[in-house]
Enzyme design. Structure first.
Site, PDB file in Angstrom:
ATOM      1  N   ASN A   1       0.801  -1.215   0.000  1.00 13.96           N
ATOM      2  CA  ASN A   1       0.000   0.000   0.000  1.00 13.96           C
ATOM      3  C   ASN A   1       0.840   1.275   0.000  1.00 13.96           C
ATOM      4  OD1 ASN A   1      -2.484   1.735   0.715  1.00 13.96           O
ATOM      5  ND2 ASN A   1      -1.141   2.035   2.480  1.00 13.96           N
TER       6      ASN A   1
ATOM      7  N   TYR B   1       3.546   9.574 -11.371  1.00  9.75           N
ATOM      8  CA  TYR B   1       2.552   8.816 -10.613  1.00  9.75           C
ATOM      9  C   TYR B   1       1.789   7.860 -11.522  1.00  9.75           C
ATOM     10  CZ  TYR B   1      -1.472   7.921  -7.556  1.00  9.75           C
ATOM     11  OH  TYR B   1      -2.451   7.320  -6.792  1.00  9.75           O
TER      12      TYR B   1
ATOM     13  N   LYS C   1       1.601   3.675 -11.361  1.00  8.46           N
ATOM     14  CA  LYS C   1       0.354   2.959 -11.104  1.00  8.46           C
ATOM     15  C   LYS C   1      -0.031   2.067 -12.273  1.00  8.46           C
ATOM     16  CE  LYS C   1      -0.151   4.446  -6.955  1.00  8.46           C
ATOM     17  NZ  LYS C   1       0.026   3.512  -5.825  1.00  8.46           N
TER      18      LYS C   1
END
Length: 258
Positions: free
Chosen positions: A88, A154, A158
């Site tokens: 996470n 980012y 992802k």
């Protein structure tokens, strides 16, 4: 249920990670909170123990190989096994046009968001393979599926995490190890509220207008709650999801449907 399991959750000190730790404890798992913030970890530890489960807080920098290795060694010394890994921990990275992003900003985002899950999996997979069981959940984002303006580092991490998830699932399925990703949408909490405040100030609009604009991107006209993500993570770690692997599951209130 995940009773009698040992779960390692990175970035478990707050937000989504804290909710996942708490939910896994409610379902019967002992939880290792791997985070950099000692104070935040202690609060999560308290929440896990309040559910009657054992908790271990370990200061961990997922971007550093030796830190990850030390954490895994400590978990094995304490519990002797690792059944669940939730990757996470992550950072937002810079918000700038690509040509204005510094290499250090790019590298820092890659190091935490992609290298971190790689290091964690590399150290824990031999343990899971020896046991012939494991559940890995990677927290990606809907930005792993759709563009996000001025957020190239980012978005790249992802999207990369989804590819990592699918390929790793193919590699380890024969050992009864499942690997899945969760792709949250806009999650309600202090972080996004701060973003709304900044956007409101920058554009001269009200906080409520900025928030409503984001909520309207969902057919439900609402933000995701961190408990929504925790529920899906717990399900993916349970026996009910035994034949679900290699998937990237949206928890976005319908913001993304593919």
């Amino acid at each position: 249920m995940v009773s009698d399991s040992i779960a390692v959750v990175t970035g478990g000190g707050r937000g989504i990670g804290q909710a996942i730790c708490t939910r896994l404890a409610q379902d019967g798992a002992d939880v290792v909170i791997a985070d950099l913030d000692a104070d935040e970890m202690q609060e999560t530890k308290r929440l896990v123990e309040a559910e009657g489960q054992r908790a271990l807080a370990v200061e961990t920098d997922v971007s550093e190989q030796e830190s990850v290795r030390s954490t895994v060694d400590r978990v094995l010394d304490e519990f002797g096994q690792i059944d669940i890994l939730v990757n996470n921990a992550g950072i937002a990275g810079p918000t700038s046009p690509c040509e204005e992003i510094e290499q250090t900003e790019w590298d820092a985002t890659m190091d935490v968001n992609l290298r971190g899950p790689f290091f964690m999996c590399r150290e824990i997979l031999p343990v899971m393979k020896d046991r012939g069981f494991g559940r890995i959940v990677n927290i990606s984002s809907v930005t792993g599926k759709k563009p996000l303006l001025n957020r190239t580092p980012y978005a790249a991490t992802k999207m990369g995490l989804i590819g990592f998830t699918r390929t790793l699932a193919l590699e380890v399925g024969e050992y009864d190890i499942n690997v899945n990703a969760i792709c949250p949408g806009s999650v309600d909490g202090p972080r996004i509220r701060g973003v709304f405040e900044q956007q409101a100030e920058a554009t001269g609009r009200s906080y409520d207008d900025v928030r409503a604009e984001t909520e309207a991107q969902s057919p439900r006209n609402e933000l995701v709650q961190r408990e929504d993500i925790a529920s899906v993570a717990a399900y993916l770690c349970s026996e009910e999801a035994a034949r679900i692997t290699g998937q990237d599951i949206n928890v976005s209130a319908g913001k993304v449907m593919y």
